[in-house]
Design a protein around this motif. Structure first.
Motif, PDB file in Angstrom:
ATOM      1  N   ALA A  47      49.916  82.894  67.854  1.00  0.00           N
ATOM      2  CA  ALA A  47      51.076  82.998  67.752  1.00  0.00           C
ATOM      3  C   ALA A  47      51.871  83.795  67.702  1.00  0.00           C
ATOM      4  O   ALA A  47      51.542  84.808  66.613  1.00  0.00           O
ATOM      5  N   SER A  48      53.653  84.150  67.900  1.00  0.00           N
ATOM      6  CA  SER A  48      54.468  85.137  67.962  1.00  0.00           C
ATOM      7  C   SER A  48      54.669  84.868  65.855  1.00  0.00           C
ATOM      8  O   SER A  48      55.926  84.082  66.045  1.00  0.00           O
ATOM      9  N   GLY A  49      53.753  84.972  65.653  1.00  0.00           N
ATOM     10  CA  GLY A  49      54.250  85.323  63.870  1.00  0.00           C
ATOM     11  C   GLY A  49      55.227  86.308  63.774  1.00  0.00           C
ATOM     12  O   GLY A  49      55.879  87.561  64.710  1.00  0.00           O
ATOM     13  N   PHE A  50      54.820  87.071  62.524  1.00  0.00           N
ATOM     14  CA  PHE A  50      56.081  88.239  61.750  1.00  0.00           C
ATOM     15  C   PHE A  50      54.835  89.681  62.622  1.00  0.00           C
ATOM     16  O   PHE A  50      54.078  89.744  63.117  1.00  0.00           O
ATOM     17  N   MET A  51      55.978  90.071  62.774  1.00  0.00           N
ATOM     18  CA  MET A  51      55.878  91.776  63.537  1.00  0.00           C
ATOM     19  C   MET A  51      55.944  92.620  62.530  1.00  0.00           C
ATOM     20  O   MET A  51      57.043  93.042  61.930  1.00  0.00           O
ATOM     21  N   GLN A  52      55.244  93.920  62.657  1.00  0.00           N
ATOM     22  CA  GLN A  52      55.327  95.154  62.159  1.00  0.00           C
ATOM     23  C   GLN A  52      56.122  96.335  62.524  1.00  0.00           C
ATOM     24  O   GLN A  52      56.704  95.483  64.044  1.00  0.00           O
ATOM     25  N   GLY A  53      56.843  96.546  61.364  1.00  0.00           N
ATOM     26  CA  GLY A  53      57.493  97.849  62.276  1.00  0.00           C
ATOM     27  C   GLY A  53      58.909  96.625  62.924  1.00  0.00           C
ATOM     28  O   GLY A  53      60.117  97.829  63.421  1.00  0.00           O
ATOM     29  N   GLY A  54      60.030  96.045  61.720  1.00  0.00           N
ATOM     30  CA  GLY A  54      61.075  95.963  61.949  1.00  0.00           C
ATOM     31  C   GLY A  54      61.901  95.945  60.552  1.00  0.00           C
ATOM     32  O   GLY A  54      61.711  97.088  60.578  1.00  0.00           O
TER      33      GLY A  54
END
Lengths: 276, 329
Positions: free
Chosen positions: A236-243
């Motif tokens: 599931a496309s949840g939280f992404m690092q590097g934002g």
């Protein structure tokens, strides 16, 4: 900056220099990811699951080092155009600290098991190929030239890593579980691959850089189709690092990069000025 | 060498009178320099000796990746890193052809790997020494690969076809390896005082073990006579060692570093270098497993194999699934 005497001329020069600075930064982004990934692949030497894979990993690592050298050498030339100093590929590779590295967070992640290494490789390769193909049409002829050469190699990389995702995903229960865990664990590092900051957008406008925002859909298409064949669930496309502008491309890394660089840079740092 | 002290399983070389008809015909072919191919009849001792020799050579290539792999992540420039990776990749390739050559003699690669891991099969003693500095990567290319070429060029003419052909290809690549090693040594010896000291230290540590690579002196080399009769050993240990010393001393002179042998001197009558006594007790200890890295090298290989088991199993399972789906379709 001029002392306010002929600001029009100074402003024009500054704008050109800003473009050169952006290009320098962008070339580091293009070069640092293959460099860091090749360094990770080098850690596998002599330790692969089978000799054929040892050979293949080294082969991919060699291609990536070759690409990194081309991007970093060009970055050094671009820097010389505005900074009046020229760093060669080795000065850029070995004498920058982690905050100056512009690689994706994904590629600095540790090797883990062979499934983790394969997942990291595939997620990157699928993105890398799209970026290099887009850059083949760059307005900067050097960028286009390096990208065309690299794309030929990376087309093979993605085929190879994709095949292994399928084998491991649709292999045994154990390999399936390991491959699913590998994809799940690395997924949060894929988001920054498709985020463009002001540096990149200015170069997109100038026709020089690839617009990564447009690459997310084709990337997902490739990755989802392959994961389906591998019987691996798409996370599931949840939280992404590097934002929030604080990712690898801006020089904000995970803890792993510093250790990788400490090892990689040891000799040139310990013996300043020596030629090898 | 890459294959040292290979046991032939025979106590003495048979004379014509002791040979069977088949053995006589076999020896006649060898004496006439006709290659033996895998499907040809061969004495069991020849087959077993070659399996030992070729697999030992293959294992040496694979274990030999480890001391060099130790510096891949610390190579001091991108070019050196790329060259080192290419060299190690060649070694993996050499391992593969040699395993394939040995397989033609009726043993599987899995069995050879199992024999390595159990300690039954050996690999060259040289790889049980540590690579402590970057200069060791230069010294390995220059000395270890140099010694390997010295041994392997004559083996291009050995009696067993698949091994001889593998040697031809391997020798071409080894000469590139030796050049890159020497080039590292040259850069170091033309570099800073610290780099020159690094080069000298590497030579000090690698010189004697390199001479030991050729195996014990001829007088003590119990299996050499049979291997020579079978033409799977072309030149003797001492002949090869002398050639190596003669070739290498001027190269060290050119680098401006000193051989760690006070007895080394040119003998104009013999037209050879004389060199000091080799400490064979060290060699025997390393063969027994007491070298500085024996345990680490083998443990690394065993761990790589064990850690990779699930990957190999998955590849087999997937191939089987694919094959059964194709049958259904």
């Amino acid at each position: 900056m001029g002392a306010g005497i002929d600001t029009a001329v100074d402003t024009a020069t500054d704008a050109e220099m800003d473009n050169e600075r952006r290009l320098f930064d962008y070339l580091l982004r293009l070069g640092d990811s293959p460099l860091v990934l090749a360094q990770r692949l080098g850690e596998w030497v002599g330790k692969g699951p089978i000799i054929e894979e040892d050979l293949a990993l080294t082969n991919v690592g060699l291609d990536l080092i070759g690409q990194a050298r081309l991007w970093l050498s060009f970055a050094g030339e671009v820097e010389a155009r505005y900074a009046g100093k020229r760093r060669d590929e080795d000065q850029l590779a070995f004498l920058r600290d982690s905050g100056e590295f512009r690689n994706l967070l994904l590629v600095e992640q540790p090797n883990g098991n062979y499934g983790d290494t394969t997942a990291r490789q595939f997620l990157f390769d699928a993105w890398h190929l799209l970026v290099l193909r887009a850059l083949a049409d760059s307005a900067d002829p050097r960028v286009a030239e390096i990208a065309v050469k690299g794309a030929k190699e990376v087309a093979y990389h993605v085929e190879r890593s994709g095949d292994w995702i399928i084998r491991l995903g649709d292999g045994t229960d154990e390999s399936h579980a390991k491959m699913q865990a590998a994809i799940d664990g690395l997924w949060m590092y894929t988001g920054e691959m498709f985020r463009a900051d002001a540096t990149e957008l200015a170069l997109v406008d100038a026709g020089v850089a690839a617009d990564v925002r447009a690459l997310e859909a084709p990337w997902r298409q490739t990755v989802e189709a392959l994961l389906a064949e591998a019987t691996i669930a798409v996370p599931a496309s949840g939280f992404m690092q590097g934002g929030r502008g604080r990712g690898g491309k801006q020089g904000v890394h995970t803890e792993h990069l510093g250790h990788l660089l400490a090892e990689m840079q040891f000799l040139p740092r310990a013996y300043p000025g020596a030629r090898w | 060498m890459y294959a040292q002290m290979v046991d032939t399983g025979v106590r003495s070389v048979k004379g014509q009178a002791e040979m069977t008809t088949e053995e006589r015909a076999f020896q006649a072919r060898i004496d006439a320099d006709i290659r033996i191919e895998p499907k040809d009849w061969m004495p069991e001792a020849y087959r077993r000796t070659l399996i030992r020799q070729v697999s030992q050579h293959a294992h040496s290539e694979i274990v030999g990746m480890l001391p060099e792999g130790n510096w891949v992540t610390r190579a001091p420039s991108l070019k050196r890193k790329a060259i080192l990776m290419a060299k190690i990749q060649d070694e993996a390739g050499h391992g593969l052809y040699l395993y394939s050559a040995a397989e033609t003699l009726g043993i599987t690669r899995d069995q050879m790997v199992a024999d390595l891991h159990s300690g039954k099969a050996k690999y060259s003693s040289i790889f049980n020494y540590p690579t402590l500095s970057w200069a060791d990567i230069g010294a390995i290319g220059w000395l270890v690969d140099g010694a390997a070429i010295m041994n392997q060029i004559p083996l291009c003419r050995c009696s067993f076809g698949p091994y001889a052909r593998a040697m031809v290809r391997i020798c071409k690549e080894e000469s590139f390896h030796q050049r890159q090693g020497y080039d590292i040594m040259l850069s170091l010896s033309r570099g800073t005082a610290e780099q020159k000291a690094m080069a000298q230290d590497a030579l000090n540590r690698w010189w004697w073990p390199s001479l030991m690579m050729f195996g014990p002196p001829d007088a003590e080399s119990v299996h050499s006579a049979q291997s020579a009769a079978w033409k799977i050993k072309i030149l003797s240990n001492d002949e090869l060692r002398q050639r190596f010393v003669d070739q290498t001393v001027p190269q060290a002179d050119y680098l401006g570093i000193t051989m760690p042998d006070p007895d080394l001197q040119w003998n104009p009558e013999r037209n050879h270098y004389e060199f000091g006594a080799i400490d064979w007790s060290e060699f025997m200890e390393v063969l027994k497993g007491n070298g500085p890295c024996n345990r680490d090298r083998l443990a690394t290989r065993v761990k790589a194999w064990d850690d990779g088991a699930w990957v190999r199993d998955a590849a087999m399972a997937h191939a089987a699934k694919r094959a059964s789906r194709q049958q259904v379709a």
